[in-house]
Every structure is written in structure tokens, then in C-alpha cells.
Write an enzyme that holds these catalytic residues in place. Sequence first.
Site, short mmCIF file in Angstrom:
data_model
loop_
_atom_site.label_atom_id
_atom_site.label_comp_id
_atom_site.label_asym_id
_atom_site.label_seq_id
_atom_site.Cartn_x
_atom_site.Cartn_y
_atom_site.Cartn_z
N LYS A 114 -12.28 -3.83 -3.91
CA LYS A 114 -12.81 -2.62 -4.55
C LYS A 114 -11.85 -1.44 -4.40
CE LYS A 114 -16.45 -2.62 -1.86
NZ LYS A 114 -16.13 -3.81 -1.05
N ARG B 113 -5.41 -6.89 6.17
CA ARG B 113 -5.36 -5.57 5.51
C ARG B 113 -4.75 -4.50 6.41
NH1 ARG B 113 -10.78 -3.38 2.86
NH2 ARG B 113 -11.70 -3.81 4.88
N ARG C 31 -24.89 0.82 -1.68
CA ARG C 31 -24.85 -0.42 -0.90
C ARG C 31 -26.24 -0.94 -0.59
NH1 ARG C 31 -19.45 0.15 1.51
NH2 ARG C 31 -18.93 -1.69 2.73
N ARG D 231 -20.43 -7.69 8.85
CA ARG D 231 -20.37 -6.92 7.59
C ARG D 231 -20.79 -7.80 6.43
NH1 ARG D 231 -14.50 -4.89 8.30
NH2 ARG D 231 -14.65 -4.23 6.13
N ARG E 212 -7.74 -0.94 10.35
CA ARG E 212 -9.08 -0.46 10.68
C ARG E 212 -9.65 -1.19 11.89
NH1 ARG E 212 -12.18 -0.69 5.04
NH2 ARG E 212 -13.87 -1.16 6.47
P1 ADP Z 1 -12.52 -3.68 -0.36
O1 ADP Z 1 -12.27 -2.24 -0.70
O2 ADP Z 1 -13.40 -4.36 -1.36
O3 ADP Z 1 -13.01 -3.86 1.04
P2 ADP Z 1 -9.58 -3.94 -0.45
O4 ADP Z 1 -9.26 -3.40 -1.79
O5 ADP Z 1 -9.30 -3.10 0.72
O6 ADP Z 1 -11.12 -4.45 -0.43
O7 ADP Z 1 -8.82 -5.34 -0.31
C1 ADP Z 1 -8.85 -6.09 0.91
C2 ADP Z 1 -7.46 -6.65 1.20
O8 ADP Z 1 -7.16 -7.68 0.24
C3 ADP Z 1 -6.33 -5.63 1.08
O9 ADP Z 1 -5.38 -5.88 2.09
C4 ADP Z 1 -5.74 -5.86 -0.32
O10 ADP Z 1 -4.34 -5.57 -0.35
C5 ADP Z 1 -6.01 -7.36 -0.53
N1 ADP Z 1 -6.35 -7.68 -1.93
C6 ADP Z 1 -7.06 -6.94 -2.81
N2 ADP Z 1 -7.19 -7.57 -4.00
C7 ADP Z 1 -6.56 -8.76 -3.88
C8 ADP Z 1 -6.33 -9.88 -4.76
N3 ADP Z 1 -6.82 -9.89 -6.02
N4 ADP Z 1 -5.63 -10.92 -4.29
C9 ADP Z 1 -5.16 -10.92 -2.99
N5 ADP Z 1 -5.33 -9.92 -2.13
C10 ADP Z 1 -6.02 -8.84 -2.54
P1 ADP Z 2 -15.41 -2.54 3.07
O1 ADP Z 2 -15.11 -2.20 1.65
O2 ADP Z 2 -14.33 -3.30 3.74
O3 ADP Z 2 -16.76 -3.13 3.26
P2 ADP Z 2 -15.88 0.31 3.55
O4 ADP Z 2 -14.68 1.10 3.85
O5 ADP Z 2 -16.48 0.43 2.20
O6 ADP Z 2 -15.53 -1.20 3.92
O7 ADP Z 2 -17.03 0.64 4.61
C1 ADP Z 2 -16.79 0.62 6.00
C2 ADP Z 2 -18.11 0.82 6.75
O8 ADP Z 2 -18.64 2.11 6.45
C3 ADP Z 2 -19.21 -0.16 6.38
O9 ADP Z 2 -19.11 -1.37 7.12
C4 ADP Z 2 -20.46 0.66 6.72
O10 ADP Z 2 -20.70 0.66 8.12
C5 ADP Z 2 -20.06 2.06 6.32
N1 ADP Z 2 -20.42 2.37 4.92
C6 ADP Z 2 -19.56 2.61 3.89
N2 ADP Z 2 -20.24 2.88 2.75
C7 ADP Z 2 -21.57 2.80 3.07
C8 ADP Z 2 -22.78 2.95 2.32
N3 ADP Z 2 -22.77 3.23 1.01
N4 ADP Z 2 -23.94 2.77 2.99
C9 ADP Z 2 -23.99 2.50 4.31
N5 ADP Z 2 -22.90 2.34 5.07
C10 ADP Z 2 -21.69 2.49 4.46
#
Ligand code: ADP
Ligand code: ADP
Length: 214
Positions: free
Chosen positions: A13, A127, A88, A172, A161
Site C-alpha cells: 500500500k 522492509r 482498518r 498484525r 520499523r
Molecule cells: P504496506 O504499506 O502495505 O505495509 P509496503 O508498501 O511498505 O507495504 O511494502 C512492504 C515491503 O514490500 C517493502 O519493503 C516494499 O519495498 C516491498 N514491496 C512492495 N510492493 C512489492 C511488490 N509488488 N513486489 C515485491 N516487493 C514489494
Molecule cells: P502496515 O501497512 O505494515 O500494516 P501501518 O504503517 O499501516 O503498517 O500501521 C502500523 C500500525 O499502526 C498498525 O499495526 C496499527 O497498530 C497502527 N495503525 C495504523 N493505521 C491504523 C488504523 N487505521 N486503525 C488502527 N490502528 C492503525
Amino acid sequence: MNLILLGAPGAGKGTQAERIAEKHGMVQLSTGEMLRAAVKAGSEIGMKAKSVMEAGGLVSDEIVIGIISERIDQPDCANGFILDGFPRTLPQAAALETLLDSKGKTLDAVIEIKVDDTALVERITGRFSCAKCGVGYHDTFKPTSTAGVCDKCGSTEFVRRADDNEETVKNRLMSYYRETAPLTGYYFAKDRLKGVDGMADIGEVTNQIEAILS
Ligand code: ADP
Ligand code: ADP
Ligand code: ZN
């Protein structure tokens, strides 16, 4: 144009929001980023959120709805925003609808990035991001062009992180399936949901999203 990106933790995302936002002059609104900033600043919200985030749970609806409500009133959001990590839960989705209605804003698309569970753990544990400009990388899938140097800003400092470890990832994922996965049904029933194949490589996923937006 205002969008929601849905998907499990690690689905991509943030990566896609960054690319789409840059291309279209929109802002990326990541509640995760905002909460991490609050934790770092030691604010009241940060203190409430810290332990929940460390454990891989969800921060209360009240807190995140408040954060988003304030943020989308800022002038930079007038050009359009991409919600990354919000809503979420079903109450967050309902609150968002009320919020957008009251502000005269619309929701143009809800895009689900679909990724296999086994790939999520690999994506999350590899990541990292630039400590200075925040751009995201992956050890295997998106390394820096020059080892140890940020492509975007040239910084040599990177961060991982605290919650990107294998144990917290499982929690998660559990939170995701319990609380967030129902949102795909919610938006499907509202004829809003579009899906993209998040197993494709990063550029290909962006192309799929662009095709939906055009
Ligand atoms: P989210 O915001 O949904 O938690 P991220 O965008 O941070 O996910 O992506 C998680 C990890 O996977 C990052 O290190 C990113 O560089 C990698 N990543 C994202 N999209 C892809 C993809 N299509 N193929 C391989 N790796 C990816
Ligand atoms: P990822 O995309 O890898 O799941 P985020 O950076 O979006 O991670 O979120 C990190 C943490 O922040 C989540 O595991 C949760 O604890 C909190 N968080 C983020 N967005 C929300 C939301 N909309 N509602 C509740 N908790 C949230
Ligand atoms: Zn950088």
C-alpha cells in the site's frame, strides 16, 4: 480524486501510494506514519498508541478517526488524497463516509492489493526506509541502486520499523483478518471495490492501478 488502498500489512500500500501520489500530485495519508510520528514526538496520542502498535494490535477507532478528520481538512488534501492504512475497521469505514459527506468530499475508488500470506512475511521482514526522506525499500525486491545510499535524497541512514519482526507480523496479520478483511465485503457491496494482483512486480502493480484510475 480520493482513493483508499486496502491490503494486508506488507501488501504494498505504502509503495503504491507513494508512486501514485507523486504522479498525480495527490497526498499520501498513512495513519501508520502519523501514529509513528506521534510515538516519536511523545504526544498524548503517541503514548496511547505505542504499546498497541508494538504488539501488532489496532489503535482505537476514536484516535485514528480524529487524526484523519483533522488531516483531510488541510489545504494540501484539496487536490486529492490516497488513504493508506485507513480505514482498518468497519466503524472507521462508516465514520469516513460520514466525514467525507460532511466535508462535501467524494470517494472515487477503493483498490485492494491482493498478496499471498506467505509473501507478506517476506516483504515485511525485508522492509526498510530512508531515515531522512522516508522513501521505502526492500532488501531483495527494491534495494537502493547504490548500496547504502538513498536513491532519492542521497542519505546514508536507514531505519527499520520496530514492529517489522516475524512475531509481531503474525499478530498484525491476525488483526487484519479479524478487523480489516471485512472491509473488502463492505466496499464490494457498495459497488466500490476494485482489485489488483499485488504479487506482480512493483511497476506492474502501479500500471494496474493506473488502468483503474483512467
Ligand atoms: P504496506 O504499506 O502495505 O505495509 P509496503 O508498501 O511498505 O507495504 O511494502 C512492504 C515491503 O514490500 C517493502 O519493503 C516494499 O519495498 C516491498 N514491496 C512492495 N510492493 C512489492 C511488490 N509488488 N513486489 C515485491 N516487493 C514489494
Ligand atoms: P502496515 O501497512 O505494515 O500494516 P501501518 O504503517 O499501516 O503498517 O500501521 C502500523 C500500525 O499502526 C498498525 O499495526 C496499527 O497498530 C497502527 N495503525 C495504523 N493505521 C491504523 C488504523 N487505521 N486503525 C488502527 N490502528 C492503525
Ligand atoms: Zn532518502
